[in-house]
Design a protein around this motif. Structure first.
Motif, PDB file in Angstrom:
ATOM      1  N   GLU B 236       0.806  -1.222   0.000  1.00 30.18           N
ATOM      2  CA  GLU B 236       0.000   0.000   0.000  1.00 30.18           C
ATOM      3  C   GLU B 236       0.840   1.273   0.000  1.00 30.18           C
ATOM      4  OE1 GLU B 236      -3.167   0.033  -0.370  1.00 30.18           O
ATOM      5  OE2 GLU B 236      -3.743  -2.032   0.068  1.00 30.18           O
ATOM      6  N   SER B 250       1.380  -1.626 -10.839  1.00 31.19           N
ATOM      7  CA  SER B 250       0.993  -0.284 -10.430  1.00 31.19           C
ATOM      8  C   SER B 250       1.054   0.687 -11.595  1.00 31.19           C
ATOM      9  CB  SER B 250       1.889   0.203  -9.289  1.00 31.19           C
ATOM     10  OG  SER B 250       1.161   1.106  -8.505  1.00 31.19           O
ATOM     11  N   VAL B 287      -0.487   4.431  -8.039  1.00 31.05           N
ATOM     12  CA  VAL B 287      -1.797   3.948  -7.605  1.00 31.05           C
ATOM     13  C   VAL B 287      -1.996   2.565  -8.214  1.00 31.05           C
ATOM     14  CG1 VAL B 287      -4.221   4.543  -7.305  1.00 31.05           C
ATOM     15  CG2 VAL B 287      -2.585   6.323  -7.933  1.00 31.05           C
ATOM     16  N   ARG B 288      -2.428   1.628  -7.389  1.00 34.07           N
ATOM     17  CA  ARG B 288      -2.670   0.271  -7.878  1.00 34.07           C
ATOM     18  C   ARG B 288      -3.885   0.270  -8.821  1.00 34.07           C
ATOM     19  NH1 ARG B 288       1.783  -2.646  -6.709  1.00 34.07           N
ATOM     20  NH2 ARG B 288       2.526  -2.136  -4.639  1.00 34.07           N
ATOM     21  N   GLU B 290      -6.379  -1.653  -9.050  1.00 38.16           N
ATOM     22  CA  GLU B 290      -7.663  -1.970  -8.412  1.00 38.16           C
ATOM     23  C   GLU B 290      -8.131  -0.868  -7.466  1.00 38.16           C
ATOM     24  OE1 GLU B 290      -4.847  -3.463  -7.846  1.00 38.16           O
ATOM     25  OE2 GLU B 290      -4.564  -3.902  -5.713  1.00 38.16           O
ATOM     26  N   ARG B 291      -7.269   0.142  -7.243  1.00 40.23           N
ATOM     27  CA  ARG B 291      -7.662   1.256  -6.391  1.00 40.23           C
ATOM     28  C   ARG B 291      -8.257   2.395  -7.213  1.00 40.23           C
ATOM     29  NH1 ARG B 291      -7.833  -1.512  -1.829  1.00 40.23           N
ATOM     30  NH2 ARG B 291      -5.793  -1.913  -0.892  1.00 40.23           N
ATOM     31  N   THR B 293     -11.125   3.929  -9.868  1.00 37.95           N
ATOM     32  CA  THR B 293     -12.511   3.705 -10.253  1.00 37.95           C
ATOM     33  C   THR B 293     -12.809   4.511 -11.517  1.00 37.95           C
ATOM     34  OG1 THR B 293     -12.940   3.708  -7.888  1.00 37.95           O
ATOM     35  CG2 THR B 293     -14.851   3.592  -9.308  1.00 37.95           C
ATOM     36  N   PHE B 355      -9.466   8.301  -7.532  1.00 37.36           N
ATOM     37  CA  PHE B 355      -8.870   7.482  -6.462  1.00 37.36           C
ATOM     38  C   PHE B 355      -8.815   8.270  -5.178  1.00 37.36           C
ATOM     39  CE2 PHE B 355      -4.683   9.493  -6.532  1.00 37.36           C
ATOM     40  CZ  PHE B 355      -4.616  10.007  -7.821  1.00 37.36           C
ATOM     41  N   GLU B 356      -8.856   7.539  -4.068  1.00 42.97           N
ATOM     42  CA  GLU B 356      -8.763   8.189  -2.760  1.00 42.97           C
ATOM     43  C   GLU B 356      -7.314   8.557  -2.498  1.00 42.97           C
ATOM     44  OE1 GLU B 356     -10.645   6.427   0.616  1.00 42.97           O
ATOM     45  OE2 GLU B 356     -11.947   5.212  -0.679  1.00 42.97           O
ATOM     46  N   ARG B 358      -5.589   8.357   0.089  1.00 43.31           N
ATOM     47  CA  ARG B 358      -4.831   7.389   0.898  1.00 43.31           C
ATOM     48  C   ARG B 358      -4.375   6.171   0.083  1.00 43.31           C
ATOM     49  NH1 ARG B 358      -8.396   3.199   3.126  1.00 43.31           N
ATOM     50  NH2 ARG B 358     -10.473   3.568   2.278  1.00 43.31           N
ATOM     51  N   HIS B 359      -4.924   6.003  -1.107  1.00 46.00           N
ATOM     52  CA  HIS B 359      -4.509   4.876  -1.936  1.00 46.00           C
ATOM     53  C   HIS B 359      -3.379   5.203  -2.898  1.00 46.00           C
ATOM     54  CE1 HIS B 359      -8.576   2.761  -1.171  1.00 46.00           C
ATOM     55  NE2 HIS B 359      -7.643   2.328  -0.349  1.00 46.00           N
TER      56      HIS B 359
END
Lengths: 306, 365
Positions: B236, B250, B287-288, B290-291, B293, B355-356, B358-359
């Motif tokens: 993370e 990533s 950012v990954r 899957e994180r 959207t 993305f957030e 924190r991600h």
């Protein structure tokens, strides 16, 4: 537009094809075996003419009759020659030969093992140079090299003088059993080094690391891992040294002066001087059989742990 | 062992450890470069990195199979110095197992005990315990050559564990096994480690293996330890591009640090993300997939970071759909769950990717 095979063709592929019938398969295998035999044929013929047939002659001679004039005649088959094998002279000579061959083998092993170990732990280039070095003596004649030892061991020879200079004795060993053993060790050492090298070089060094990791010190790792895994080399090298040493003729003749006879000289003596073909043959046959059995047993013992 | 300090001492401490290998021509290769590492007692610690990163050399130095060029290695506080492997309280499971081919399974397992001159009675008992531990009872009298890869692996494990080492070193022990067996053994190793409570130092190049088994992971690259953290933190919050790239996949958005809590992307867009790097330093925001959207253009909820782009590729993966999305200066991968609840996109759709904060992580290198 269809790319599928027509029905009859598809069926032919599924059904039994001609190529797969058992009879044809066997024929093909037989042809292969025949091919192998043909490839080996020249060597087989050579061995047959120059090894198997002469060996048969020796075996036949050992049961043949010696005439008064010293000729060997293939009639009246008997065991007289074998009866002579119990004579004191034969037993003494056999025992001495055994002792000389055993001592030669042990000395070769003691000298060759550290050397083979050293060579096999070098880098590839050094390794090959050292191996060539081991084989350099083969470039000149064995007889000449043995005569060279005679010069070195002579009473005013280099080796003798050096021994005298160090004050370790008078250094006169020419024409003694010690000189014979020295000559045999010199001659057969490479035959011990090479199989030992081949065996040690094959050992996976991570096994030694594994042993060290499992609390073995250097000696423990050697005793429990390197030595047992190098045994095939020890067995092969010992046989390669022991067998020719046991029947050696040239080295004892030149360096031993034949004062204390060995089996090789005894056999030659029977054939050429005593003109007793049957006894010479009988000794040869027994030596051959004993060596064969010994080799088999040794292989068994050495191979057990592998 | 004399204990003079309070509290549990770390199982392994490496300080300033350097290993250089010289070759014939005189050129030196630095395999391990100034490594500092502390591994706690009872920990399952993995050294992770690509081949040639120095992880195996590090392990071999702990085992005593290599001596460090410089630095200090302590095991439970005791300096190892030039101690040979047989006098170190560690055992190794080798990559190729290094089982003794001329000994039975039982003899292999008993080797360490025999060398330490453990009395025969105790020895038999311990061997029995170890054989049961790895469920090899039926094969105790076989030789290694008669065992499958997985069985050899178990014997190697038992041979090391039977000595109850203070630290067990494992050098890619599952590398030679096929995928299914490897996954099963991963699980068994982890269970075993909890059961025996011995510190494991595990070397692997397989990030999945490291992530699933370890309490902590040290990622190595070019002889250096880049990051030491829990698997989750490594995944993370990677600190370097290499770590983010090596562990999973990533996206990397080139950026420059503007202040302690703001970066500027290559297109001039500003994102509020904190970083340790000084202002003006070139970094990347990672950012990954899957994180991320995907939303219809302009419909992304507020409070998130937004990037505008167009769908360029759609790859159906069974349990997920991966969208290749072109934003005006680069390309992003977005991984969405393939459920009916998630609206599908098509190639050419104008979208907003969100993305957030924190991600996202700011990485250097």
């Amino acid at each position: 537009m269809s790319v599928a095979a027509p029905p009859d063709e598809a069926q032919a592929l599924d059904g039994p094809s001609e190529l797969a019938t058992p009879g044809l398969e066997r024929q093909a295998e037989r042809a292969k075996a025949r091919q192998g035999f043909l490839l080996g044929l020249p060597a087989i013929l050579y061995l047959l003419v120059f090894f198997v047939i002469p060996l048969g002659v020796v075996v036949a001679y050992s049961f043949a009759t010696r005439t008064r004039s010293g000729r060997t005649e293939l009639r009246d088959w008997n065991l007289n020659a074998y009866a002579r094998l119990g004579d004191d002279i034969v037993l003494t000579v056999a025992w001495r030969s055994l002792w000389v061959a055993a001592l030669t083998t042990v000395i070769c092993l003691l000298l060759a093992y550290p050397l083979a170990y050293f060579i096999s732990t070098r880098s590839a280039v050094t390794r090959n140079l050292l191996l060539v070095g081991i084989m350099i003596p083969f470039w000149s004649n064995f007889l000449i090299r043995t005569y060279a030892w005679r010069v070195l061991l002579d009473s005013d020879g280099l080796v003798t003088q050096m021994v005298q200079a160090t004050g370790l004795g008078d250094g006169r060993i020419l024409f003694t059993t010690n000189a014979v053993i020295l000559g045999l060790v010199y001659g057969y050492l490479p035959f011990m080094v090479l199989p030992l090298y081949a065996a040690i070089e094959r050992i996976d060094w991570s096994l030694v690391e594994g042993a060290r990791d499992l609390y073995a010190n250097g000696w423990g790792a050697f005793r429990r891992v390197v030595w047992p895994l190098s045994k095939p080399g020890v067995v092969a090298g010992s046989i390669l040294v022991f067998v020719p040493s046991f029947g050696a003729y040239v080295t004892p003749a030149i360096l031993g002066g034949n004062k204390e006879g060995l089996l090789g000289s005894y056999i030659v003596l029977q054939f050429l001087s005593a003109r007793n073909g049957p006894v010479g043959s009988a000794v040869s046959v027994v030596v051959l059989v004993v060596m064969l059995l010994g080799t088999l047993l040794y292989f068994r013992a050495g191979g057990k742990n592998l | 062992m004399h204990d003079t300090t309070d509290g549990p001492r770390p199982a392994v401490e490496l300080q300033g450890v350097v290993k250089r290998f010289g070759d014939r021509s005189g050129t030196e290769v630095t395999a391990v470069d100034d490594l500092d590492l502390t591994i706690a007692d009872g920990e399952f610690f993995s050294l992770l990195g690509p081949s040639g990163c120095g992880k195996t050399t590090t392990l071999r130095m702990i085992a005593g199979l290599e001596l460090p060029t410089a630095g200090s290695i302590r095991i439970h506080g005791e300096e190892m110095g030039l101690r040979p492997p047989n006098r170190r309280p560690v055992n190794t499971v080798f990559q190729n197992y290094a089982l003794f081919p001329h000994m039975t399974v039982a003899k292999n397992i008993g080797f360490g005990l025999e060398m330490r001159k453990v009395p025969t009675g105790d020895r038999a008992e311990l061997i029995d315990w170890a054989i049961q531990l790895v469920e090899m009872g039926a094969l105790a009298h076989r030789k290694p050559g008669q065992l499958s890869g997985g069985q050899q692996q178990r014997v190697a494990l038992a041979r090391a564990l039977v000595n109850r080492p203070e630290v067990l070193l494992l050098d890619e022990p599952l590398g030679a096994l096929d995928l299914k067996l490897r996954q099963q053994m991963q699980h068994e190793l982890k269970t075993l480690q909890r059961e025996v409570g011995i510190t494991f130092v595990y070397v692997t190049h397989d990030q999945e293996e490291a992530v699933t088994m370890s309490d902590r992971i040290g990622v190595m690259h070019d002889g250096r330890l880049l990051q030491v953290d829990t698997p989750e933190a490594i995944y993370e919050r990677p600190t370097t591009r290499f770590v983010a790239d090596f562990i999973g996949q990533s996206n990397f958005l080139e950026a420059t640090v503007a202040s302690a809590d703001e970066v500027v992307l290559a297109n001039g867009q500003r994102l509020r993300l904190s970083s340790d790097s000084p202002s003006g330093e070139a970094v990347a925001v990672t950012v990954r997939p899957e994180r991320l959207t995907v939303h219809r253009r302009g419909e992304a909820p507020a409070g998130l970071h937004h990037l505008e782009g167009r769908v360029e590729m759609v790859t159906y993966m069974g349990n997920a759909i991966v969208y290749g999305i072109g934003i005006d200066w680069m390309h992003l991968d977005v991984r969405c769950p393939a459920t009916l609840a998630v609206e599908r996109r098509d190639v050419g759709d104008e979208v907003t990717v969100s993305f957030e904060p924190r991600h996202a992580a700011v990485v250097t290198g």
